[in-house]
Design an enzyme around this catalytic site. Structure first.
Site, short mmCIF file in Angstrom:
data_model
loop_
_atom_site.label_atom_id
_atom_site.label_comp_id
_atom_site.label_asym_id
_atom_site.label_seq_id
_atom_site.Cartn_x
_atom_site.Cartn_y
_atom_site.Cartn_z
N HIS A 1 0.94 -1.15 -0.03
CA HIS A 1 0.05 -0.10 -0.03
C HIS A 1 0.81 1.13 0.01
O HIS A 1 0.41 2.34 -0.02
CB HIS A 1 -0.85 -0.11 1.27
CG HIS A 1 -0.25 0.19 2.40
ND1 HIS A 1 0.33 -0.93 3.22
CD2 HIS A 1 0.37 1.13 3.21
CE1 HIS A 1 1.22 -0.37 4.08
NE2 HIS A 1 1.02 0.75 4.14
C1 UD1 Z 1 -1.03 5.49 6.10
C2 UD1 Z 1 0.33 5.76 6.51
C3 UD1 Z 1 1.31 4.58 6.36
C4 UD1 Z 1 0.84 3.53 7.11
C5 UD1 Z 1 -0.49 3.00 6.74
C6 UD1 Z 1 -1.08 1.94 7.54
C7 UD1 Z 1 0.84 8.01 6.28
C8 UD1 Z 1 1.75 9.11 5.49
N1 UD1 Z 1 0.79 7.10 5.83
O1 UD1 Z 1 -0.88 5.19 4.77
O2 UD1 Z 1 2.64 5.08 6.83
O3 UD1 Z 1 1.83 2.46 6.49
O4 UD1 Z 1 -1.47 4.45 6.82
O5 UD1 Z 1 -1.93 1.29 6.82
O6 UD1 Z 1 0.23 8.71 7.34
N2 UD1 Z 1 -8.77 4.74 2.84
C9 UD1 Z 1 -9.88 4.28 2.71
N3 UD1 Z 1 -10.53 4.05 4.01
C10 UD1 Z 1 -9.62 3.89 5.14
C11 UD1 Z 1 -8.35 4.48 5.09
C12 UD1 Z 1 -7.79 4.91 3.72
O7 UD1 Z 1 -10.56 4.25 1.75
O8 UD1 Z 1 -10.08 3.54 6.20
C13 UD1 Z 1 -8.08 5.21 1.26
C14 UD1 Z 1 -8.42 6.48 0.94
O9 UD1 Z 1 -8.77 6.73 -0.54
C15 UD1 Z 1 -6.92 7.45 1.43
C16 UD1 Z 1 -6.11 6.29 0.86
O10 UD1 Z 1 -6.52 5.03 1.37
O11 UD1 Z 1 -6.94 8.48 0.31
C17 UD1 Z 1 -4.60 6.61 1.79
O12 UD1 Z 1 -5.06 6.56 3.15
P1 UD1 Z 1 -3.79 7.44 4.12
O13 UD1 Z 1 -4.46 7.25 5.42
O14 UD1 Z 1 -3.53 8.57 3.55
O15 UD1 Z 1 -2.55 6.52 3.85
P2 UD1 Z 1 -2.38 5.07 3.86
O16 UD1 Z 1 -1.89 4.60 2.69
O17 UD1 Z 1 -3.38 4.48 4.63
N1 UDP Z 2 -2.71 -6.25 9.07
C1 UDP Z 2 -4.26 -6.69 9.52
N2 UDP Z 2 -4.82 -6.98 8.30
C2 UDP Z 2 -4.69 -6.73 6.76
C3 UDP Z 2 -3.35 -6.31 6.69
C4 UDP Z 2 -2.31 -5.99 7.71
O1 UDP Z 2 -4.54 -6.73 10.59
O2 UDP Z 2 -5.46 -7.19 6.19
C5 UDP Z 2 -1.87 -5.94 10.08
C6 UDP Z 2 -0.64 -6.67 10.00
O3 UDP Z 2 -0.59 -7.96 10.51
C7 UDP Z 2 0.45 -5.67 10.97
C8 UDP Z 2 -0.42 -4.41 10.80
O4 UDP Z 2 -1.62 -4.51 10.28
O5 UDP Z 2 0.19 -6.00 12.28
C9 UDP Z 2 0.46 -3.58 9.59
O6 UDP Z 2 -0.29 -2.29 9.29
P1 UDP Z 2 -0.07 -1.71 7.75
O7 UDP Z 2 0.57 -2.62 6.78
O8 UDP Z 2 -1.29 -1.08 7.16
O9 UDP Z 2 1.00 -0.47 8.05
P2 UDP Z 2 2.46 -0.44 8.06
O10 UDP Z 2 2.89 -1.38 9.08
O11 UDP Z 2 3.15 -0.46 6.74
O12 UDP Z 2 2.67 0.91 8.78
#
Ligand code: UD1
Ligand code: UDP
Length: 362
Positions: A200
């Site tokens: 992601h």
């Molecule tokens: C964010 C964090 C990233 C982390 C990740 C964990 C930042 C800069 N990035 O990335 O470090 O690894 O969370 O998962 O803070 N969206 C939905 N529903 C949700 C959440 C997100 O549809 O509940 C979609 C939206 O289109 C949104 C996009 O995902 O614009 C990105 O979400 P965002 O929280 O900005 O960044 P992540 O990729 O989730």
């Molecule tokens: N995870 C989860 N369900 C999923 C994908 C990830 O529970 O479908 C858990 C994963 O095991 C880990 C955490 O979410 O504990 C990682 O989150 P994510 O990959 O969103 O963010 P990052 O660690 O890259 O910030």
């Protein structure tokens, strides 16, 4: 003593769970503020339910947007909540925009700030998480560090050793706890043998070209791949008209994001992981599984060194070919990899809460 947690993203709910359990066991008052950065049921609520985390008292509903929009929404809405709640100390987690925003607000209010999972550095200034982590670390009063390399990173940046506590990793605490609970509880809808995949990151979703490269890489893997897809990745595959191409790959089993219990089961059962997730790439090592990390980033250097993480440079055909071959070797071998002990003993939450108690009672 009143402790406030500020969380907003999936991995932060998981990191918060063991700390909350420990605070409860000491009967310390806690209040959870949800920034609202993640909001889908399967990106947020499911973790509170499954991991028995108290419900957030306030949701700031920061929602999605550009980095500046999300960060600004949290900053502008958080201050008043903190002023009303008057916590004795505030805990922030990881490296997201919610972490950055909370660090700025809390530190300006001069309330003791504790950063959980402080210190990792990718040494890549373009990486958004690196920027967030550097600011959060430097603004925090106490830094709880998951591994020894991260201690060195902080010392090299001039942070005084009195502020740094090597606690081990709260994600390891939680992984052990959940794995013990959900043993032998593997959902039936998955294949017997599979690779688990999640990706992601901004770097892997930022353009159509990059997402095409990711799909080409995956199409070269002749093995069943279970892919609980992050909403960002799903949305951009659709926007770039690549969703059908992903669906046409008969090896790919795309599912909605799964809860943490299901995720730990999948990690325990998979042959290996393909992931650009900071959390999942580390969790794979907890169960002795190799992670192929499709991004040129110095993530968890000790795991790279130990051969538990392979970096795949998906823009480099040579790197892709090398790693496809390395995957074949893993798939053809039944040999378990050694489980390293870089991330503490599974008692990080205890070390953290005891330190906070001591600091705030002094
Ligand atoms: C964010 C964090 C990233 C982390 C990740 C964990 C930042 C800069 N990035 O990335 O470090 O690894 O969370 O998962 O803070 N969206 C939905 N529903 C949700 C959440 C997100 O549809 O509940 C979609 C939206 O289109 C949104 C996009 O995902 O614009 C990105 O979400 P965002 O929280 O900005 O960044 P992540 O990729 O989730
Ligand atoms: N995870 C989860 N369900 C999923 C994908 C990830 O529970 O479908 C858990 C994963 O095991 C880990 C955490 O979410 O504990 C990682 O989150 P994510 O990959 O969103 O963010 P990052 O660690 O890259 O910030």
């Amino acid at each position: 003593m009143k402790i406030m947690h500020i969380v907003g993203n999936r991995p932060q709910f998981i990191k918060l769970a063991p700390i909350s359990r420990k605070l409860k066991s000491y009967q310390i008052e806690e209040v959870i503020i949800h920034t609202g950065q993640h909001y889908d049921e399967n990106m947020s609520t499911i973790f509170f339910e499954e991991l028995d985390i108290p419900l957030p008292k306030v949701n700031l509903n920061a929602g999605s947007g550009t980095h500046a929009q999300v960060t600004a929404n949290v900053i502008s809405r958080l201050e008043e909540v903190i002023m009303n709640e008057r916590p004795d100390g505030v805990l922030i987690y990881g490296d997201t925009n919610s972490t950055l925003a909370a660090a700025i607000v809390v530190s300006k209010l001069n309330i003791p700030l504790f950063h959980i999972e402080a210190g990792p550095r990718t040494h890549d200034k373009f990486n958004p998480e690196e920027k967030n982590r550097i600011v959060a670390d430097h603004l925090s009063n106490y830094l709880f560090v998951p591994d020894k390399i991260s201690v060195n990173n902080l010392e090299n940046e001039g942070i005084s050793p009195e502020r740094i506590v090597f606690s081990g990793d709260v994600m390891y605490d939680q992984f052990l706890y959940t794995a013990a609970q959900s043993k032998d509880n593997f959902p039936e809808n998955y294949p017997d043998n599979f690779i688990l995949m999640t990706w992601h990151r901004q770097e892997n979703t930022c353009s159509r070209e990059r997402m095409k490269q990711m799909l080409s890489f995956i199409e070269q893997i002749n093995y069943k791949i279970v892919f609980p897809i992050h909403p960002r990745t799903r949305k951009l595959l659709v926007e770039y008209h690549l969703w059908q191409r992903a669906m046409d790959n008969t090896k790919l089993m795309i599912t909605a994001p799964v809860g943490y219990k299901e995720m730990t089961s999948l990690l325990s059962r998979c042959k290996m992981l393909i992931s650009d997730s900071g959390g999942a790439s580390k969790e794979a090592s907890f169960v002795g599984k190799k992670c192929f990390f499709p991004l040129k980033l110095d993530v968890w250097p000790e795991l790279i060194e130990a051969g538990l993480i392979n970096i795949v440079d998906i823009e480099d055909a040579g790197s892709v070919q090398y790693n496809i071959e390395a995957m074949r070797e893993v798939l053809n071998s039944d040999q378990e990899l050694p489980k390293p002990d870089f991330f503490g003993n599974g008692n990080a939450a205890e070390i953290i809460v005891n330190t906070i108690k001591k600091v705030l009672s002094a």
